[in-house]
Design a protein around this motif. Structure first.
Motif, PDB file in Angstrom:
ATOM      1  N   VAL A  30       0.827  -1.207   0.000  1.00  0.00           N
ATOM      2  CA  VAL A  30       0.000   0.000   0.000  1.00  0.00           C
ATOM      3  C   VAL A  30       0.863   1.258   0.000  1.00  0.00           C
ATOM      4  O   VAL A  30       0.518   2.258  -0.642  1.00  0.00           O
ATOM      5  CB  VAL A  30      -1.031  -0.008   1.155  1.00  0.00           C
ATOM      6  CG1 VAL A  30      -0.388   0.259   2.495  1.00  0.00           C
ATOM      7  CG2 VAL A  30      -2.157   0.976   0.882  1.00  0.00           C
ATOM      8  N   LEU A  31       1.996   1.219   0.678  1.00  0.00           N
ATOM      9  CA  LEU A  31       2.883   2.383   0.687  1.00  0.00           C
ATOM     10  C   LEU A  31       3.492   2.628  -0.689  1.00  0.00           C
ATOM     11  O   LEU A  31       3.624   3.776  -1.128  1.00  0.00           O
ATOM     12  CB  LEU A  31       3.969   2.216   1.746  1.00  0.00           C
ATOM     13  CG  LEU A  31       3.477   2.212   3.195  1.00  0.00           C
ATOM     14  CD1 LEU A  31       4.606   1.826   4.139  1.00  0.00           C
ATOM     15  CD2 LEU A  31       2.861   3.551   3.573  1.00  0.00           C
ATOM     16  N   LYS A  32       3.860   1.575  -1.377  1.00  0.00           N
ATOM     17  CA  LYS A  32       4.420   1.709  -2.722  1.00  0.00           C
ATOM     18  C   LYS A  32       3.370   2.250  -3.692  1.00  0.00           C
ATOM     19  O   LYS A  32       3.666   3.090  -4.546  1.00  0.00           O
ATOM     20  CB  LYS A  32       4.980   0.367  -3.203  1.00  0.00           C
ATOM     21  CG  LYS A  32       5.756   0.449  -4.483  1.00  0.00           C
ATOM     22  CD  LYS A  32       7.021   1.260  -4.331  1.00  0.00           C
ATOM     23  CE  LYS A  32       7.813   1.250  -5.627  1.00  0.00           C
ATOM     24  NZ  LYS A  32       8.944   2.171  -5.594  1.00  0.00           N
ATOM     25  N   LEU A  33       2.128   1.806  -3.530  1.00  0.00           N
ATOM     26  CA  LEU A  33       1.051   2.330  -4.354  1.00  0.00           C
ATOM     27  C   LEU A  33       0.895   3.832  -4.124  1.00  0.00           C
ATOM     28  O   LEU A  33       0.759   4.608  -5.072  1.00  0.00           O
ATOM     29  CB  LEU A  33      -0.259   1.598  -4.041  1.00  0.00           C
ATOM     30  CG  LEU A  33      -1.514   2.104  -4.743  1.00  0.00           C
ATOM     31  CD1 LEU A  33      -1.356   2.085  -6.261  1.00  0.00           C
ATOM     32  CD2 LEU A  33      -2.708   1.274  -4.312  1.00  0.00           C
ATOM     33  N   GLN A  34       0.952   4.240  -2.867  1.00  0.00           N
ATOM     34  CA  GLN A  34       0.850   5.664  -2.554  1.00  0.00           C
ATOM     35  C   GLN A  34       2.024   6.451  -3.154  1.00  0.00           C
ATOM     36  O   GLN A  34       1.841   7.546  -3.678  1.00  0.00           O
ATOM     37  CB  GLN A  34       0.803   5.870  -1.038  1.00  0.00           C
ATOM     38  CG  GLN A  34       0.578   7.294  -0.622  1.00  0.00           C
ATOM     39  CD  GLN A  34      -0.759   7.830  -1.089  1.00  0.00           C
ATOM     40  OE1 GLN A  34      -1.767   7.147  -1.040  1.00  0.00           O
ATOM     41  NE2 GLN A  34      -0.778   9.060  -1.543  1.00  0.00           N
ATOM     42  N   GLU A  35       3.208   5.888  -3.083  1.00  0.00           N
ATOM     43  CA  GLU A  35       4.388   6.533  -3.678  1.00  0.00           C
ATOM     44  C   GLU A  35       4.187   6.745  -5.175  1.00  0.00           C
ATOM     45  O   GLU A  35       4.464   7.827  -5.709  1.00  0.00           O
ATOM     46  CB  GLU A  35       5.626   5.677  -3.434  1.00  0.00           C
ATOM     47  CG  GLU A  35       6.884   6.200  -4.091  1.00  0.00           C
ATOM     48  CD  GLU A  35       8.059   5.240  -3.949  1.00  0.00           C
ATOM     49  OE1 GLU A  35       8.891   5.205  -4.875  1.00  0.00           O
ATOM     50  OE2 GLU A  35       8.150   4.522  -2.926  1.00  0.00           O
TER      51      GLU A  35
END
Length: 102
Positions: A30-35
């Motif tokens: 989810v953090l990579k998607l946000q990035e």
């Protein structure tokens, strides 16, 4: 259709993570998607005159927009795969798409 694409993204992501020592835990997805959404927003701002072009031509901005959109798509598919989500069923349910009859 989506399962083949998901497997291609999964293979590429696993290869990248292994090569760079990245742990792909639940939060990473989810953090990579946000990035990646941030990077898409950044290039959109450049395209629409809300951000500095940094010398990029219109063609370079268009290419970067496509590339960042592809990154977002890939990370959405990776997130769904990691969490066991059936995106095909969700698309049919939420968008009222029906499989084409052939």
């Amino acid at each position: 259709m989506l399962s083949g694409l998901i497997q291609q993204f999964e293979k590429a992501s696993t290869t990248y993570a292994t090569a760079h020592g990245v742990e792909r835990d639940d939060d990473w997805f989810v953090l990579k998607l946000q990035e990646e959404m941030g990077e898409l927003t950044q290039i959109w701002n450049r395209k629409t005159g809300r951000g500095r072009r940094k010398g990029m031509t219109n063609e370079e901005v268009a290419l970067a927009l496509a590339d960042e959109t592809a990154d977002v798509l890939g990370h959405i598919l990776l997130f769904a795969h990691r969490n066991g989500l059936d995106l095909a069923a969700a698309v049919e349910r939420k968008w009222r798409f029906r499989p084409e009859e052939g």
